[in-house]
Design an enzyme around this catalytic site. Structure first.
Site, PDB file in Angstrom:
ATOM      1  N   ASP A  77      -0.285   0.535  -1.502  1.00 43.18           N
ATOM      2  CA  ASP A  77       1.023   0.262  -0.886  1.00 43.18           C
ATOM      3  C   ASP A  77       1.885  -0.610  -1.816  1.00 43.18           C
ATOM      4  OD1 ASP A  77       2.774   0.400   1.273  1.00 43.18           O
ATOM      5  OD2 ASP A  77       1.671  -0.990   2.550  1.00 43.18           O
ATOM      6  N   HIS A  78       3.098  -0.925  -1.367  1.00 43.44           N
ATOM      7  CA  HIS A  78       4.074  -1.756  -2.127  1.00 43.44           C
ATOM      8  C   HIS A  78       3.515  -2.565  -3.296  1.00 43.44           C
ATOM      9  CE1 HIS A  78       7.076  -1.327   1.115  1.00 43.44           C
ATOM     10  NE2 HIS A  78       6.025  -1.349   1.916  1.00 43.44           N
ATOM     11  N   GLU A 120       7.067  -8.423   3.800  1.00 40.50           N
ATOM     12  CA  GLU A 120       6.373  -7.577   2.829  1.00 40.50           C
ATOM     13  C   GLU A 120       5.738  -8.529   1.842  1.00 40.50           C
ATOM     14  OE1 GLU A 120       8.733  -4.118   1.513  1.00 40.50           O
ATOM     15  OE2 GLU A 120       8.145  -4.736  -0.483  1.00 40.50           O
ATOM     16  N   HIS A 154       8.574   3.952   6.061  1.00 41.62           N
ATOM     17  CA  HIS A 154       7.899   2.643   6.153  1.00 41.62           C
ATOM     18  C   HIS A 154       8.214   1.993   7.482  1.00 41.62           C
ATOM     19  CE1 HIS A 154       6.194   1.821   2.082  1.00 41.62           C
ATOM     20  NE2 HIS A 154       6.823   2.961   1.886  1.00 41.62           N
ATOM     21  N   ASN A 158       3.959   5.101   7.187  1.00 40.39           N
ATOM     22  CA  ASN A 158       3.066   3.942   7.087  1.00 40.39           C
ATOM     23  C   ASN A 158       2.976   3.194   8.408  1.00 40.39           C
ATOM     24  OD1 ASN A 158       3.131   4.638   4.407  1.00 40.39           O
ATOM     25  ND2 ASN A 158       3.992   2.713   3.691  1.00 40.39           N
ATOM     26  N   HIS A 177       9.373  -3.702   8.488  1.00 40.49           N
ATOM     27  CA  HIS A 177       7.944  -3.943   8.738  1.00 40.49           C
ATOM     28  C   HIS A 177       7.789  -4.851   9.954  1.00 40.49           C
ATOM     29  CE1 HIS A 177       7.307  -3.271   4.189  1.00 40.49           C
ATOM     30  NE2 HIS A 177       6.815  -2.224   4.809  1.00 40.49           N
TER      31      HIS A 177
HETATM   32  O1  LIG Z   1       5.389   0.159   6.025  1.00 37.71           O
HETATM   33  C1  LIG Z   1       4.295  -0.314   6.263  1.00 37.71           C
HETATM   34  C2  LIG Z   1       3.350  -0.604   5.163  1.00 37.71           C
HETATM   35  O2  LIG Z   1       3.899  -0.315   3.925  1.00 37.71           O
HETATM   36  C3  LIG Z   1       3.808  -0.594   7.650  1.00 37.71           C
HETATM   37  O3  LIG Z   1       4.838  -1.088   8.457  1.00 37.71           O
HETATM   38  P1  LIG Z   1       4.502  -1.600   9.956  1.00 37.71           P
HETATM   39  O4  LIG Z   1       3.619  -2.809   9.793  1.00 37.71           O
HETATM   40  O5  LIG Z   1       5.815  -1.922  10.560  1.00 37.71           O
HETATM   41  O6  LIG Z   1       3.785  -0.492  10.649  1.00 37.71           O
HETATM   42  O1  LIG Z   2       4.015  -4.318   3.252  1.00 43.47           O
HETATM   43  C1  LIG Z   2       3.652  -3.998   4.347  1.00 43.47           C
HETATM   44  C2  LIG Z   2       2.292  -3.789   4.835  1.00 43.47           C
HETATM   45  O2  LIG Z   2       2.303  -4.001   6.210  1.00 43.47           O
HETATM   46  C3  LIG Z   2       1.254  -4.623   4.115  1.00 43.47           C
HETATM   47  O3  LIG Z   2       1.149  -5.884   4.630  1.00 43.47           O
HETATM   48  P1  LIG Z   2       0.319  -7.053   3.900  1.00 43.47           P
HETATM   49  O4  LIG Z   2       1.021  -7.360   2.599  1.00 43.47           O
HETATM   50  O5  LIG Z   2       0.371  -8.159   4.914  1.00 43.47           O
HETATM   51  O6  LIG Z   2      -1.087  -6.544   3.680  1.00 43.47           O
HETATM   52 ZN   LIG Z   3       6.011  -0.603   3.801  1.00 47.14          ZN
HETATM   53 ZN   LIG Z   4      10.108  -2.902  -0.654  1.00 51.80          ZN
END
Ligand SMILES: O=C(CO)COP(=O)(O)O
Ligand SMILES: O=C[C@H](O)COP(=O)(O)O
Ligand SMILES: [Zn+2]
Ligand SMILES: [Zn+2]
Length: 341
Positions: free
Chosen positions: A95-96, A169, A249, A271, A212
Protein backbone atom coordinates in the site's frame (compact mmCIF):
# COMPACT_ATOMS: atom_id res chain seq x y z
CA UNK A 1 -4.21 -21.98 -5.05
CA UNK A 2 -0.67 -20.70 -5.25
CA UNK A 3 -0.43 -16.88 -4.99
CA UNK A 4 -1.60 -15.47 -8.36
CA UNK A 5 0.97 -15.53 -11.15
CA UNK A 6 1.44 -12.30 -13.13
CA UNK A 7 -0.72 -13.84 -15.89
CA UNK A 8 -3.51 -14.82 -13.48
CA UNK A 9 -3.43 -11.37 -11.86
CA UNK A 10 -3.65 -9.70 -15.26
CA UNK A 11 -6.65 -11.88 -16.11
CA UNK A 12 -8.30 -11.12 -12.77
CA UNK A 13 -8.00 -7.38 -13.40
CA UNK A 14 -9.15 -7.64 -17.04
CA UNK A 15 -12.21 -9.70 -16.14
CA UNK A 16 -13.14 -7.34 -13.33
CA UNK A 17 -12.98 -4.34 -15.66
CA UNK A 18 -15.02 -6.06 -18.34
CA UNK A 19 -17.55 -7.42 -15.84
CA UNK A 20 -17.89 -4.16 -13.87
CA UNK A 21 -16.74 -5.68 -10.61
CA UNK A 22 -13.74 -5.08 -8.36
CA UNK A 23 -11.59 -6.91 -5.84
CA UNK A 24 -11.51 -5.95 -2.20
CA UNK A 25 -7.88 -5.15 -1.27
CA UNK A 26 -7.65 -5.92 2.42
CA UNK A 27 -4.95 -4.43 4.62
CA UNK A 28 -3.46 -7.00 7.01
CA UNK A 29 -0.93 -6.67 9.82
CA UNK A 30 -0.56 -10.23 11.18
CA UNK A 31 -1.00 -13.90 10.32
CA UNK A 32 -4.42 -13.73 12.02
CA UNK A 33 -5.72 -10.91 9.84
CA UNK A 34 -4.18 -12.54 6.76
CA UNK A 35 -5.93 -15.84 7.59
CA UNK A 36 -9.18 -13.96 8.16
CA UNK A 37 -8.94 -12.28 4.76
CA UNK A 38 -8.17 -15.58 3.03
CA UNK A 39 -11.20 -17.20 4.69
CA UNK A 40 -13.43 -14.28 3.69
CA UNK A 41 -12.41 -14.51 0.03
CA UNK A 42 -12.78 -18.30 0.01
CA UNK A 43 -16.26 -18.10 1.61
CA UNK A 44 -17.29 -15.61 -1.09
CA UNK A 45 -15.69 -17.69 -3.87
CA UNK A 46 -13.94 -14.51 -4.90
CA UNK A 47 -10.34 -13.90 -5.88
CA UNK A 48 -8.82 -11.03 -3.99
CA UNK A 49 -5.96 -8.76 -3.06
CA UNK A 50 -4.23 -8.72 0.31
CA UNK A 51 -1.93 -5.83 1.11
CA UNK A 52 0.45 -4.47 3.72
CA UNK A 53 1.13 -0.81 4.45
CA UNK A 54 4.62 0.42 5.36
CA UNK A 55 3.52 0.55 8.99
CA UNK A 56 1.97 -2.92 8.69
CA UNK A 57 5.19 -4.31 7.22
CA UNK A 58 7.25 -2.71 9.97
CA UNK A 59 4.91 -4.19 12.59
CA UNK A 60 5.12 -7.63 10.97
CA UNK A 61 8.92 -7.62 11.37
CA UNK A 62 8.64 -7.53 15.17
CA UNK A 63 8.63 -4.84 17.85
CA UNK A 64 12.41 -4.45 18.18
CA UNK A 65 13.30 -5.16 14.54
CA UNK A 66 11.00 -2.60 12.85
CA UNK A 67 12.25 -3.24 9.34
CA UNK A 68 9.69 -2.82 6.53
CA UNK A 69 11.41 -5.09 4.03
CA UNK A 70 11.90 -7.88 6.59
CA UNK A 71 8.23 -7.68 7.58
CA UNK A 72 6.97 -7.57 3.99
CA UNK A 73 9.13 -10.52 2.92
CA UNK A 74 8.07 -12.56 5.97
CA UNK A 75 4.40 -11.74 5.31
CA UNK A 76 4.73 -12.75 1.65
CA UNK A 77 6.52 -16.01 2.51
CA UNK A 78 3.75 -16.94 4.96
CA UNK A 79 1.03 -15.93 2.50
CA UNK A 80 2.61 -17.89 -0.38
CA UNK A 81 2.47 -20.99 1.84
CA UNK A 82 -1.00 -20.76 3.40
CA UNK A 83 -2.77 -19.44 0.27
CA UNK A 84 -2.16 -22.82 -1.42
CA UNK A 85 -4.87 -24.30 0.81
CA UNK A 86 -7.67 -22.00 -0.42
CA UNK A 87 -9.63 -22.46 -3.67
CA UNK A 88 -9.28 -18.83 -4.82
CA UNK A 89 -6.53 -16.66 -6.36
CA UNK A 90 -4.89 -14.09 -4.14
CA UNK A 91 -2.54 -11.30 -5.23
CA UNK A 92 -0.16 -9.67 -2.76
CA UNK A 93 0.24 -5.90 -2.82
CA UNK A 94 1.99 -3.14 -0.86
CA UNK A 95 0.00 0.00 0.00
CA UNK A 96 0.91 3.75 -0.01
CA UNK A 97 4.67 4.29 -0.23
CA UNK A 98 5.71 7.96 -0.06
CA UNK A 99 8.90 9.25 -1.66
CA UNK A 100 11.04 9.13 1.49
CA UNK A 101 10.30 5.42 1.90
CA UNK A 102 10.84 4.27 -1.69
CA UNK A 103 14.46 3.23 -1.07
CA UNK A 104 13.50 1.45 2.14
CA UNK A 105 10.40 -0.37 0.89
CA UNK A 106 9.22 -0.52 -2.74
CA UNK A 107 12.59 -0.39 -4.50
CA UNK A 108 14.23 -3.21 -2.48
CA UNK A 109 11.05 -5.30 -2.76
CA UNK A 110 11.00 -4.82 -6.54
CA UNK A 111 14.67 -5.84 -6.65
CA UNK A 112 13.86 -9.09 -4.82
CA UNK A 113 11.11 -9.83 -7.36
CA UNK A 114 13.39 -8.94 -10.27
CA UNK A 115 15.92 -11.50 -9.04
CA UNK A 116 13.21 -14.11 -8.54
CA UNK A 117 11.89 -13.55 -12.07
CA UNK A 118 15.45 -13.71 -13.50
CA UNK A 119 15.79 -17.09 -11.75
CA UNK A 120 12.58 -18.36 -13.39
CA UNK A 121 10.33 -17.84 -10.34
CA UNK A 122 7.29 -15.64 -9.84
CA UNK A 123 7.56 -12.16 -8.26
CA UNK A 124 7.18 -11.99 -4.46
CA UNK A 125 4.44 -9.33 -4.65
CA UNK A 126 2.13 -8.93 -7.64
CA UNK A 127 1.79 -5.17 -7.30
CA UNK A 128 3.24 -2.21 -5.39
CA UNK A 129 1.90 1.28 -4.82
CA UNK A 130 3.91 4.47 -5.33
CA UNK A 131 2.11 7.31 -3.58
CA UNK A 132 3.44 10.55 -5.04
CA UNK A 133 0.48 12.62 -3.90
CA UNK A 134 2.71 14.70 -1.60
CA UNK A 135 4.98 15.85 -4.46
CA UNK A 136 4.06 18.05 -7.47
CA UNK A 137 2.25 16.11 -10.23
CA UNK A 138 5.12 16.39 -12.75
CA UNK A 139 7.58 14.87 -10.27
CA UNK A 140 5.03 12.28 -9.17
CA UNK A 141 4.66 11.12 -12.79
CA UNK A 142 8.39 11.22 -13.51
CA UNK A 143 9.05 8.88 -10.56
CA UNK A 144 6.05 6.77 -11.62
CA UNK A 145 7.54 6.34 -15.11
CA UNK A 146 10.85 5.16 -13.67
CA UNK A 147 9.12 2.74 -11.28
CA UNK A 148 6.85 1.46 -14.06
CA UNK A 149 9.95 0.34 -16.01
CA UNK A 150 11.29 -1.52 -12.99
CA UNK A 151 7.89 -3.02 -12.21
CA UNK A 152 7.44 -4.27 -15.77
CA UNK A 153 10.87 -5.94 -15.64
CA UNK A 154 9.81 -7.82 -12.51
CA UNK A 155 6.31 -8.68 -13.93
CA UNK A 156 4.71 -6.46 -11.30
CA UNK A 157 1.72 -4.13 -11.66
CA UNK A 158 2.33 -0.57 -10.40
CA UNK A 159 -0.34 1.40 -8.56
CA UNK A 160 0.03 5.18 -8.43
CA UNK A 161 -1.92 7.97 -6.75
CA UNK A 162 -2.83 11.19 -8.56
CA UNK A 163 -4.76 13.53 -6.27
CA UNK A 164 -4.82 13.18 -2.50
CA UNK A 165 -6.64 10.70 -0.25
CA UNK A 166 -7.86 12.48 2.88
CA UNK A 167 -7.80 11.30 6.47
CA UNK A 168 -4.94 9.49 8.16
CA UNK A 169 -2.25 7.89 6.05
CA UNK A 170 0.94 6.64 7.66
CA UNK A 171 0.19 8.59 10.81
CA UNK A 172 -0.10 11.86 8.79
CA UNK A 173 -3.50 13.55 8.64
CA UNK A 174 -4.54 14.93 5.21
CA UNK A 175 -7.21 17.61 5.46
CA UNK A 176 -10.59 17.05 3.78
CA UNK A 177 -10.53 19.75 1.02
CA UNK A 178 -10.49 20.39 -2.77
CA UNK A 179 -7.23 18.52 -3.33
CA UNK A 180 -9.14 15.29 -2.83
CA UNK A 181 -10.52 15.47 -6.39
CA UNK A 182 -8.21 14.55 -9.29
CA UNK A 183 -8.59 16.88 -12.28
CA UNK A 184 -9.12 15.78 -15.89
CA UNK A 185 -5.91 17.63 -16.75
CA UNK A 186 -3.91 15.54 -14.26
CA UNK A 187 -5.53 12.36 -15.59
CA UNK A 188 -4.41 13.27 -19.12
CA UNK A 189 -0.89 14.10 -17.88
CA UNK A 190 -0.74 10.69 -16.24
CA UNK A 191 -1.48 8.89 -19.51
CA UNK A 192 0.99 11.13 -21.36
CA UNK A 193 3.70 9.99 -18.91
CA UNK A 194 2.76 6.34 -18.42
CA UNK A 195 0.91 5.35 -21.58
CA UNK A 196 -1.99 2.93 -21.55
CA UNK A 197 -0.25 -0.37 -20.89
CA UNK A 198 2.42 -0.47 -23.59
CA UNK A 199 5.09 0.66 -21.07
CA UNK A 200 3.87 -1.71 -18.36
CA UNK A 201 0.66 -2.32 -16.53
CA UNK A 202 -0.50 0.16 -13.93
CA UNK A 203 -3.59 1.01 -11.88
CA UNK A 204 -4.45 4.54 -10.83
CA UNK A 205 -5.85 5.77 -7.55
CA UNK A 206 -7.56 8.84 -8.99
CA UNK A 207 -9.23 10.57 -6.09
CA UNK A 208 -12.89 11.54 -5.95
CA UNK A 209 -13.15 12.71 -2.36
CA UNK A 210 -11.81 9.49 -0.83
CA UNK A 211 -10.89 9.58 2.82
CA UNK A 212 -9.22 6.94 4.99
CA UNK A 213 -11.18 6.00 8.09
CA UNK A 214 -14.87 6.09 8.97
CA UNK A 215 -16.73 9.32 9.67
CA UNK A 216 -20.22 10.33 10.69
CA UNK A 217 -22.57 10.86 7.72
CA UNK A 218 -22.09 14.14 5.84
CA UNK A 219 -18.36 14.60 6.44
CA UNK A 220 -17.14 12.89 3.28
CA UNK A 221 -18.45 13.84 -0.17
CA UNK A 222 -17.60 11.23 -2.77
CA UNK A 223 -18.02 12.28 -6.40
CA UNK A 224 -17.52 9.10 -8.46
CA UNK A 225 -18.62 10.96 -11.62
CA UNK A 226 -15.09 12.45 -11.65
CA UNK A 227 -13.80 9.01 -12.60
CA UNK A 228 -16.20 8.90 -15.51
CA UNK A 229 -15.12 12.34 -16.72
CA UNK A 230 -11.44 11.31 -16.70
CA UNK A 231 -12.16 7.96 -18.41
CA UNK A 232 -14.10 9.83 -21.12
CA UNK A 233 -11.44 12.48 -21.67
CA UNK A 234 -8.63 9.91 -21.92
CA UNK A 235 -10.83 7.61 -23.99
CA UNK A 236 -11.68 10.37 -26.48
CA UNK A 237 -8.03 11.36 -26.87
CA UNK A 238 -6.72 7.80 -27.39
CA UNK A 239 -9.76 6.24 -29.06
CA UNK A 240 -10.39 3.64 -26.35
CA UNK A 241 -13.37 2.99 -24.16
CA UNK A 242 -12.81 3.13 -20.37
CA UNK A 243 -9.02 2.80 -20.81
CA UNK A 244 -7.99 3.15 -17.14
CA UNK A 245 -8.01 0.59 -14.33
CA UNK A 246 -8.84 2.49 -11.16
CA UNK A 247 -8.38 2.03 -7.42
CA UNK A 248 -10.84 3.22 -4.79
CA UNK A 249 -9.10 4.18 -1.52
CA UNK A 250 -10.86 4.65 1.77
CA UNK A 251 -13.43 1.93 1.06
CA UNK A 252 -14.60 1.68 4.69
CA UNK A 253 -17.87 3.36 5.48
CA UNK A 254 -18.72 4.08 1.82
CA UNK A 255 -22.32 3.87 0.66
CA UNK A 256 -23.23 0.93 -1.55
CA UNK A 257 -24.58 3.37 -4.16
CA UNK A 258 -21.21 5.18 -4.33
CA UNK A 259 -19.34 1.91 -4.57
CA UNK A 260 -21.57 0.62 -7.37
CA UNK A 261 -21.24 3.86 -9.33
CA UNK A 262 -17.44 3.68 -9.07
CA UNK A 263 -17.52 0.10 -10.40
CA UNK A 264 -19.30 1.32 -13.51
CA UNK A 265 -16.46 3.81 -14.10
CA UNK A 266 -13.62 1.26 -14.07
CA UNK A 267 -12.68 0.70 -10.43
CA UNK A 268 -11.10 -2.77 -10.20
CA UNK A 269 -9.61 -2.62 -6.68
CA UNK A 270 -11.11 -1.13 -3.53
CA UNK A 271 -8.97 -0.78 -0.39
CA UNK A 272 -10.54 -1.62 2.93
CA UNK A 273 -8.77 -1.28 6.25
CA UNK A 274 -10.75 0.54 8.95
CA UNK A 275 -13.91 -1.62 8.69
CA UNK A 276 -11.92 -4.87 8.74
CA UNK A 277 -9.85 -3.59 11.69
CA UNK A 278 -13.10 -2.94 13.56
CA UNK A 279 -14.68 -6.28 12.69
CA UNK A 280 -11.54 -8.05 13.91
CA UNK A 281 -11.40 -6.17 17.22
CA UNK A 282 -15.14 -6.04 18.00
CA UNK A 283 -15.48 -9.76 18.86
CA UNK A 284 -12.32 -9.53 20.99
CA UNK A 285 -13.86 -6.71 23.03
CA UNK A 286 -17.02 -8.80 23.39
CA UNK A 287 -15.01 -11.80 24.55
CA UNK A 288 -13.03 -9.79 27.10
CA UNK A 289 -16.06 -8.04 28.57
CA UNK A 290 -18.08 -11.25 28.81
CA UNK A 291 -15.24 -13.25 30.29
CA UNK A 292 -13.83 -10.62 32.58
CA UNK A 293 -13.13 -13.06 35.43
CA UNK A 294 -11.51 -15.58 33.12
CA UNK A 295 -9.16 -13.31 31.22
CA UNK A 296 -8.08 -11.39 34.34
CA UNK A 297 -6.71 -12.82 37.55
CA UNK A 298 -9.26 -11.01 39.71
CA UNK A 299 -8.89 -10.86 43.51
CA UNK A 300 -6.10 -13.43 43.77
CA UNK A 301 -7.92 -15.96 41.49
CA UNK A 302 -6.07 -17.79 38.67
CA UNK A 303 -8.24 -16.77 35.70
CA UNK A 304 -9.30 -19.28 33.05
CA UNK A 305 -6.71 -20.50 30.56
CA UNK A 306 -9.49 -21.49 28.15
CA UNK A 307 -10.61 -17.87 28.01
CA UNK A 308 -7.27 -16.10 27.75
CA UNK A 309 -5.67 -18.52 25.25
CA UNK A 310 -5.09 -16.17 22.25
CA UNK A 311 -6.52 -18.81 19.93
CA UNK A 312 -9.94 -18.58 21.60
CA UNK A 313 -10.47 -14.85 21.10
CA UNK A 314 -8.37 -14.98 17.91
CA UNK A 315 -10.88 -17.33 16.28
CA UNK A 316 -13.73 -14.98 17.12
CA UNK A 317 -11.77 -12.05 15.70
CA UNK A 318 -10.96 -13.91 12.49
CA UNK A 319 -14.60 -14.95 12.01
CA UNK A 320 -15.74 -11.34 12.43
CA UNK A 321 -13.24 -10.02 9.91
CA UNK A 322 -13.80 -12.85 7.41
CA UNK A 323 -17.52 -12.03 7.34
CA UNK A 324 -16.73 -8.36 6.56
CA UNK A 325 -14.39 -9.41 3.73
CA UNK A 326 -17.13 -11.62 2.26
CA UNK A 327 -19.54 -8.68 2.54
CA UNK A 328 -17.07 -6.49 0.65
CA UNK A 329 -17.09 -9.06 -2.16
CA UNK A 330 -20.87 -8.69 -2.33
CA UNK A 331 -20.57 -4.89 -2.45
CA UNK A 332 -17.95 -5.10 -5.20
CA UNK A 333 -19.83 -7.83 -7.11
CA UNK A 334 -16.84 -10.21 -6.99
CA UNK A 335 -18.75 -12.95 -5.13
CA UNK A 336 -18.65 -16.19 -7.12
CA UNK A 337 -16.32 -14.82 -9.79
CA UNK A 338 -13.13 -16.72 -8.91
CA UNK A 339 -11.12 -17.83 -11.92
CA UNK A 340 -10.00 -20.85 -9.90
CA UNK A 341 -13.24 -22.83 -10.41
O1 LIG B 1 -7.42 3.12 1.41
C1 LIG B 1 -7.16 2.34 2.31
C2 LIG B 1 -5.81 1.77 2.43
O2 LIG B 1 -4.95 2.26 1.46
C3 LIG B 1 -8.18 1.88 3.31
O3 LIG B 1 -9.03 2.93 3.68
P1 LIG B 1 -10.11 2.70 4.87
O4 LIG B 1 -9.30 2.49 6.12
O5 LIG B 1 -10.92 3.93 4.90
O6 LIG B 1 -10.89 1.48 4.52
O1 LIG C 1 -3.04 4.27 4.42
C1 LIG C 1 -4.03 3.68 4.76
C2 LIG C 1 -4.14 2.33 5.31
O2 LIG C 1 -5.31 2.28 6.06
C3 LIG C 1 -2.92 1.87 6.07
O3 LIG C 1 -2.93 2.30 7.37
P1 LIG C 1 -1.64 2.19 8.33
O4 LIG C 1 -0.58 3.09 7.77
O5 LIG C 1 -2.20 2.62 9.66
O6 LIG C 1 -1.21 0.74 8.34
ZN1 LIG D 1 -5.35 4.27 0.85
ZN1 LIG E 1 -1.77 9.43 -0.68
Amino acid sequence: MPIASPETYAEMLDRAKAGRYAYPAINVTSSQTLNAALKGFADAESDGIIQVSTGGAEYLSGPSVKDMVTGAVAFAAYAHEVAKKYPVNIALHTDHCPQEKLDKFVRPLMQISKERVAAGQEPLFQSHMWDGSAVPVAENLQIAAELLDRAAEAKIVLEIEVGVVGGEEDGVENAINDKLYTTVEDGLAMVEALGLGEKGRYMAALTFGNVHGVYKPGNVKLRPEILNQIQEAVGAKYGKEKPLSLVFHGGSGSLLSEIREALDYGVVKMNIDTDTQYTFTRPVADHMFRNYDGVLKVDGEVGNKKQYDPRVWGKAAEAGMAARVAEACEHLRSTGTTLAK
